[in-house]
Scaffold this motif. Structure first.
Motif, PDB file in Angstrom:
ATOM      1  N   ASN A 157       0.860  -1.174   0.000  1.00  0.00           N
ATOM      2  CA  ASN A 157       0.000   0.000   0.000  1.00  0.00           C
ATOM      3  C   ASN A 157       0.899   1.228   0.000  1.00  0.00           C
ATOM      4  O   ASN A 157       1.812   1.332   0.805  1.00  0.00           O
ATOM      5  N   ILE A 158       0.606   2.156  -0.913  1.00  0.00           N
ATOM      6  CA  ILE A 158       1.356   3.407  -0.979  1.00  0.00           C
ATOM      7  C   ILE A 158       0.392   4.529  -0.634  1.00  0.00           C
ATOM      8  O   ILE A 158      -0.646   4.686  -1.277  1.00  0.00           O
ATOM      9  N   ILE A 159       0.722   5.311   0.389  1.00  0.00           N
ATOM     10  CA  ILE A 159      -0.109   6.421   0.828  1.00  0.00           C
ATOM     11  C   ILE A 159       0.694   7.700   0.623  1.00  0.00           C
ATOM     12  O   ILE A 159       1.829   7.815   1.100  1.00  0.00           O
ATOM     13  N   VAL A 160       0.103   8.660  -0.101  1.00  0.00           N
ATOM     14  CA  VAL A 160       0.772   9.929  -0.384  1.00  0.00           C
ATOM     15  C   VAL A 160      -0.082  11.056   0.187  1.00  0.00           C
ATOM     16  O   VAL A 160      -1.283  11.115  -0.056  1.00  0.00           O
ATOM     17  N   PHE A 161       0.549  11.945   0.967  1.00  0.00           N
ATOM     18  CA  PHE A 161      -0.133  13.099   1.539  1.00  0.00           C
ATOM     19  C   PHE A 161       0.310  14.345   0.786  1.00  0.00           C
ATOM     20  O   PHE A 161       1.504  14.603   0.650  1.00  0.00           O
ATOM     21  N   LEU A 162      -0.668  15.120   0.319  1.00  0.00           N
ATOM     22  CA  LEU A 162      -0.386  16.389  -0.365  1.00  0.00           C
ATOM     23  C   LEU A 162      -0.618  17.546   0.594  1.00  0.00           C
ATOM     24  O   LEU A 162      -1.430  17.460   1.510  1.00  0.00           O
ATOM     25  N   GLU A 163       0.068  18.631   0.329  1.00  0.00           N
ATOM     26  CA  GLU A 163      -0.090  19.847   1.136  1.00  0.00           C
ATOM     27  C   GLU A 163      -0.119  21.035   0.180  1.00  0.00           C
ATOM     28  O   GLU A 163       0.553  21.037  -0.847  1.00  0.00           O
ATOM     29  N   LYS A 164      -0.924  22.030   0.524  1.00  0.00           N
ATOM     30  CA  LYS A 164      -0.967  23.264  -0.252  1.00  0.00           C
ATOM     31  C   LYS A 164      -0.059  24.285   0.420  1.00  0.00           C
ATOM     32  O   LYS A 164      -0.009  24.370   1.631  1.00  0.00           O
ATOM     33  N   LYS A 165       0.629  25.059  -0.395  1.00  0.00           N
ATOM     34  CA  LYS A 165       1.488  26.113   0.149  1.00  0.00           C
ATOM     35  C   LYS A 165       1.281  27.361  -0.706  1.00  0.00           C
ATOM     36  O   LYS A 165       1.263  27.286  -1.936  1.00  0.00           O
ATOM     37  N   ARG A 166       1.114  28.489  -0.053  1.00  0.00           N
ATOM     38  CA  ARG A 166       0.893  29.742  -0.786  1.00  0.00           C
ATOM     39  C   ARG A 166       2.168  30.198  -1.493  1.00  0.00           C
ATOM     40  O   ARG A 166       3.262  30.045  -0.981  1.00  0.00           O
ATOM     41  N   LYS A 167       1.970  30.769  -2.677  1.00  0.00           N
ATOM     42  CA  LYS A 167       3.105  31.347  -3.387  1.00  0.00           C
ATOM     43  C   LYS A 167       3.437  32.678  -2.752  1.00  0.00           C
ATOM     44  O   LYS A 167       2.572  33.430  -2.345  1.00  0.00           O
ATOM     45  N   THR A 168       4.730  32.962  -2.676  1.00  0.00           N
ATOM     46  CA  THR A 168       5.151  34.233  -2.068  1.00  0.00           C
ATOM     47  C   THR A 168       5.670  35.182  -3.095  1.00  0.00           C
ATOM     48  O   THR A 168       5.948  34.886  -4.201  1.00  0.00           O
TER      49      THR A 168
END
Length: 74
Positions: free
Chosen positions: A63-74
């Motif tokens: 099982n492969i679990i991938v977590f994504l995250e959002k980051k604001r552009k600066t």
């Protein structure tokens, strides 16, 4: 090759789930926060060998679990 397919599938699923965001004109970017690889189910089979015996074959998966995250552009 398999990991590349996984990432394309992940991005496609994210687009479907978050259709309110415009992909081309957004003020954030996505990055991979964490990846986990765990042992999945094991299929057990028997392969016949001489004298009526059998050898056990274990077909393992993961099982492969991938977590994504959002980051604001600066």
């Amino acid at each position: 090759m398999i990991f590349k397919k996984l990432l394309f599938s992940l991005l496609s699923n994210w687009k479907i789930k978050h259709n309110q965001y415009d992909i081309e004109h957004r003020d954030f970017f996505l990055y991979i926060k964490e990846i986990r690889v765990n042992q999945g189910k094991t299929l057990k089979r028997l392969r016949p060998i001489p004298q009526g015996r059998g050898h056990r074959i274990r077909k393992r998966s993961s099982n492969i679990i991938v977590f994504l995250e959002k980051k604001r552009k600066t």
